[in-house]
Design an enzyme around this catalytic site. Sequence first.
Site, PDB file in Angstrom:
ATOM      1  N   THR A   1       0.981  -1.202   0.013  1.00  0.00           N
ATOM      2  CA  THR A   1      -0.103  -0.086   0.060  1.00  0.00           C
ATOM      3  C   THR A   1       0.930   1.318   0.064  1.00  0.00           C
ATOM      4  O   THR A   1       1.875   1.181   0.785  1.00  0.00           O
ATOM      5  CB  THR A   1      -0.712  -0.117   1.260  1.00  0.00           C
ATOM      6  OG1 THR A   1      -1.683  -1.090   1.261  1.00  0.00           O
ATOM      7  CG2 THR A   1      -1.844   1.253   1.432  1.00  0.00           C
TER       8      THR A   1
ATOM      9  N   GLU B   1      -2.836  -8.022   6.220  1.00  0.00           N
ATOM     10  CA  GLU B   1      -2.468  -8.068   7.500  1.00  0.00           C
ATOM     11  C   GLU B   1      -3.091  -9.203   8.334  1.00  0.00           C
ATOM     12  O   GLU B   1      -3.291  -9.059   9.849  1.00  0.00           O
ATOM     13  CB  GLU B   1      -3.251  -6.753   8.362  1.00  0.00           C
ATOM     14  CG  GLU B   1      -3.007  -5.635   7.313  1.00  0.00           C
ATOM     15  CD  GLU B   1      -2.110  -4.440   8.063  1.00  0.00           C
ATOM     16  OE1 GLU B   1      -1.748  -4.502   9.321  1.00  0.00           O
ATOM     17  OE2 GLU B   1      -1.597  -3.701   7.235  1.00  0.00           O
TER      18      GLU B   1
END
Lengths: 394, 339, 296
Positions: free
Chosen positions: A167, A370
Site C-alpha cells: 500500500t 494484515e
Amino acid sequence: MFNIHDPYLFEDELAEDDRMIMEAAREYCQANLEPRALRGNQDEIFDPEIPKEMADMGLLGASIAEEYGGGGASQTAYGLIAREVERVDSGYRSFMSVQSSLVMVPIEKFGTEEQKKQYLPKLASAEMIGCFGLTEPDHGSDPSSMVTRAVPTDGGWVLNGAKTWITNSPIADVAIVWAKVKEEEEDVIRGFIVETSWKGVSTPHIKDKMSLRASETGELVFQDVFVPETHMFPDIRGLKGPFTCLNSARYGIAWGTVGAAEFCYERSRTYVGERKQFGHPLAANQLPQTKLANMLTDITTMQLLAWRLGQLRDAGKVDPAMISLAKRHNVGKALDIARVARDMHGGNGVTGDYRVIHHVINLESVNTYEGTYDIHGLILGREITGIQAFVPKG
Amino acid sequence: MRVCAVIPCFQEELRSSALEVLTKATIVASSSGGRVEAWLVGPTAEKHSSKAAQYGAATLRVMELEVDSEAKGVNVSLGRRIVDAVDELMTQSTAELATEGAPQPPSLLLFDNTELTKDVLGACGARLDVPVIADVVDLSWDGHQCIAQRPTYASKVMSKVHAEGSVILCSIRAGLFEPDEKPVKATTHRYKSPQTDLLGQVLKELVAPEGDTVDLTEAPIIIGVGRGIADETGKDLVAKLATLIRGEIAISRAHFESGMYSHTLLVGQSGKVVAPRLYLALGISGSIQHVAGMSESHTIIAINKDPEAPIFDLADLGIVGDLYQILPALIHALESTQA
Amino acid sequence: MQHARVLNSGKIQNEWTSIWHIQTEAFFLYSDMSQDRTILVCAKETPDTYSDLSFSGGSVQFSNPRPVLNAYDASALEEALVLSEAHGFRVHVVMIGPEKASETLRKALAMGADEATLLTDAPKDADSAVIAKILAAFVEQFGPDAVIMGRQSQDTDVGLAGGMLADHLQWPWTTNAIGIRFEQEAFWVKRQGDSAQEWIDSPMPCLITCSNNLNDPRIPTLKGIMASKKKPMHIVAIDSLPGGDALSTLAPSTTIESLTPMPERAAGELVEGDLETLVEALMKGLGSIPETGVGS
C-alpha cells in the site's frame, strides 16, 4: 432512550479528548472524504491532496509523540480516527494506517534519534509518504521465509529482492523494508529505512485491482540498492519488528471496520425506510427488521471489542492474540454486514450511488491483508490449545 | 386593550407584510375585544396612514422620521431609530390614554418579521423590558396572556410559547395571512420623533445589485434554484422562466457559495423565510436548512433528477427529470400559450 | 486553586482538571490581557438539530445524543479567529450552561480561542431576555472591545439575544453579518438586509451578530484539541457576577408550554416519464396558480 447507533453507549465512556478527536475526524471525513469516495473508487483515484489534508487535521501519526510532530493522542483516539476514515472507504484508512502504524510507529519505536528527527516530522506533515515492505510475491502468511536480503558493504548494505502488495508504494518517498542479513552465520530479519529515490529502487503500480481502488498499491523492487548504515534500525531483530507494526495496524483495522459496518447498517436502515414496495416501506417487513437487528447486534459487539482493546493498549496490557481476536472478528462481521446490506438494497445495491457494494469489495481485501481471517484463527487456536498449526502435519 | 401594528414606513407602497400584520391585529383585537392601532414610523409614515385605516386601524399614531434618503430601509438609519420611536410612542400614548381617564391599557405590539424588524425587535423588548416572542405563525391574546405558535428546530417542531404582561411584543411570519381590507374611520395622532444617538455607526455603502432589490418575502411566485442549475446556460433558462411565470428567483446554500447569484436571494434557516403562493424548486435536494425557509409555501412544485430527493416529500407536485431538458421544453410551451 | 473536580458524568478527570483555572470566588483574574484587544464571542450549546428528530412523551429527542456548538456561534467564532490572526485580537468565548457544557466550550478552544468562561447555575428555563441580562453583566465586568455572536441559535431560531444585549450595554450593534473587516480602528460589517447589503462602520466597542453564511467554521485539528487542554477555562457561577444575586433568580418572561411535531406536508403526485408527460404535468401545475398568469 435506546441509541440505534451506539446501543451500549460506548461513546459516553470515552475520555473527553478522545471523543473530541472522534468528532473532529468525523466532521472532516464526512465533509471532505465522503464526497470523493464514489469517484475515487470507480476511477481508481487517490486524490493527492488527501495526505496533506489529513496531516493538517493531525490524523497522520496521531499517537506519535508531539516532539516528533505527532499528535500525542491515545491509542483509543487513533482507533477512533480509523473508524471515521474507514466509514468512508477502507482504502483511505489503509493509506492512513500505513503512514501511521507501519511507517511512523517503527521509526519511533526502533529508530535512532537522528532517524526520528529526519523522518517523523515530514511523515506527520505528509511532506513524505511512507510504505512498508514485508510481504513478498511467494511469501505472504509466512514472512520468515522471505528472500529479500541485505549484504554488508563499505559504509552500509546492498539490498536485493522484491516486495508486493505494498500500500502507498507508487506514491511513497520512503519505505520501511524488512530483509534478511547474516549475523554470526544465522539469518536475522532487520529493518531499513529506504528512500524510493535511491538508485536501484522501483515501485511499479499493481494494475486492475478490483478492491481498495481508491488506495495506491504496488511493488517494491530492489536491485543492488545501497543503504547507508545510518538507515538501519539499530537494535530490533527478527519478526518482532514487523509484528509490532502489524499489531498496531491490525488494531486500527479492528476499529476501522466498525466504521465500514456502521456505514452499511445506516445506509440499509435509511433505504428500507424510504423504499416502498407493495404499498409499504420495506422496513415494515419482518425480514428487513431482523436483518437490521442482527447488524446492530454485531456492530455493538464490534464497538465494545474495539473500545476495550483500545483501553488495554492505552494501559499497556495488550497481548497480540487479543488484537488477532478483534481483527478477525470485526473484519468478518463487517464483511457479513456489508454483504447483507448489499442484498437489502436489491438492484440498487450494485450501483455506486449507495456505496454498499463498494464496502463489500473493500472488506474482501481487509479480511485478507494484515493476517487473513484464518491465520488469526490459527493464532488464537495456538493460544487456546498450546499447539501451533501453521505448519501442516500432513 | 389595544393591538398595535408597528409599521416601519420607508417605501412608496406599504409592504404586504405590513398589511398582513394589520390584518392579524384586527383578528386578535376582535377576539379579545381590543382596539386596533397602527404605529407608523418612518419617512413615509404620513403617506401610509390612510392605508392603515383601510385595513382596520382606528387609531393612527404617526411619527415622521427624517432619514438619509439614500439609505431609507437600512438598519443604521431607520431601524436604529425605531427602537427609540417605539419607546417614545409607548410612553406618550400611555400618558394620553391615562389622561383620558382610562387605566393603562394592556398592549400587544405586532411587528412583521423582515430583517429590518429582526434587527431591532430584541432591542425594543429590552428597552421596554417586556416579553418578546419572535417569528410567530399564530397567536391568541386576552389582554394579559399571549399564547403563540412558532416553528422551532429548523421548522420541524411547533413550539407553543406563553407570555404574560401588560405589554407584549410579537413578530409575525410573512405570507401566512391574507391581507383583508376592513375600512374604519380613524383618528390620527402625530408625534415628534425623539433624538436618536446612532452611537457612532455610519452607513458606508449600500450594495443593491441590479435586479436584486426585490424583497423575496413579498413575492407571490418564487423560483428556488439549487445545485441542479450549474452554469450560465441554466441560469439563462431560469431567468426566462421567471419572466414567463412572473416569478422571483431565490437560491439555496449551494448558490450562496457558487457566486452565480446574489447572496440576498438566499432562502433557508439562515436566509429568508418565505411563504409564497408557489415555490418552484429547481434542482433543490431539500436539505433541512433550506426547507426551514420555504416549507410554509402554499404550493410547492419540485423538479429534480433524483427521485429520492427529500424535496419530493413535501412537494405537491414532483417532476423527476433533467432540468436542462425540461426547462427548454417548458419555456417553449409557455411561450406558445402566451403568444 | 488547582484541585480535582467532578466533571462529565461524575468521573474525576485529574489529568486535565489539574490545569483548569477554577475559581468561584467573587470574581476572577484573567490571563494578561492588558496589551491585547479582546473579542468576546458569546456561544451557546444546542442539541444537534441537524440529526434525526423524534418525539417521546412531548419532548424532542435527536439521534445524536451529544449537544453541539450552535452553528451560528461557530461562524461568529471563526470570524473572530480570522480577525485575531490578522489584527492580533485576543479571543475569549463565554457560554452559559451546565458544567457538562465544558466539553462543547472546549471545542471553541480547540478551534483556536485563547480563553473561555462557562457561566453556570443559570436560572431555570432562561429565555433570551434572561440570557441577555446575564451576558450584559458579564460584558460590563469583562470589558471586551467587541462582542461577536450568532444571530440566532439553531434550536430555537429566536434571534433576540444580540439586540437585547446591545441595548442593555448601549453599544452600537449590527445583525446578520455576512462579512466583517477591521479597518481604521473600527469594525466594518456587511449586513444582509431585506433587499440589499449594507456596509456599516461601527466604532469600538460594538456588538455584531453573524449569519452562518459568513464562513465555514474550521474543524478543530488534533493539535488544537490537545492544545486546548492547556488553555484557561474559567467556571464561574452566575451569582458571583456583579449583581449576581438578582441575575441568578431572574424569571423568564416567555415559557415554552409544549412542543409538537410540525404537521407534515403530504407528499403530492410524483411524475416520471417522457419529456412531454413532464411538461404537461408542469403546465397543469403552474396553471392552477393564478399568480403565474399561466392558466389565464
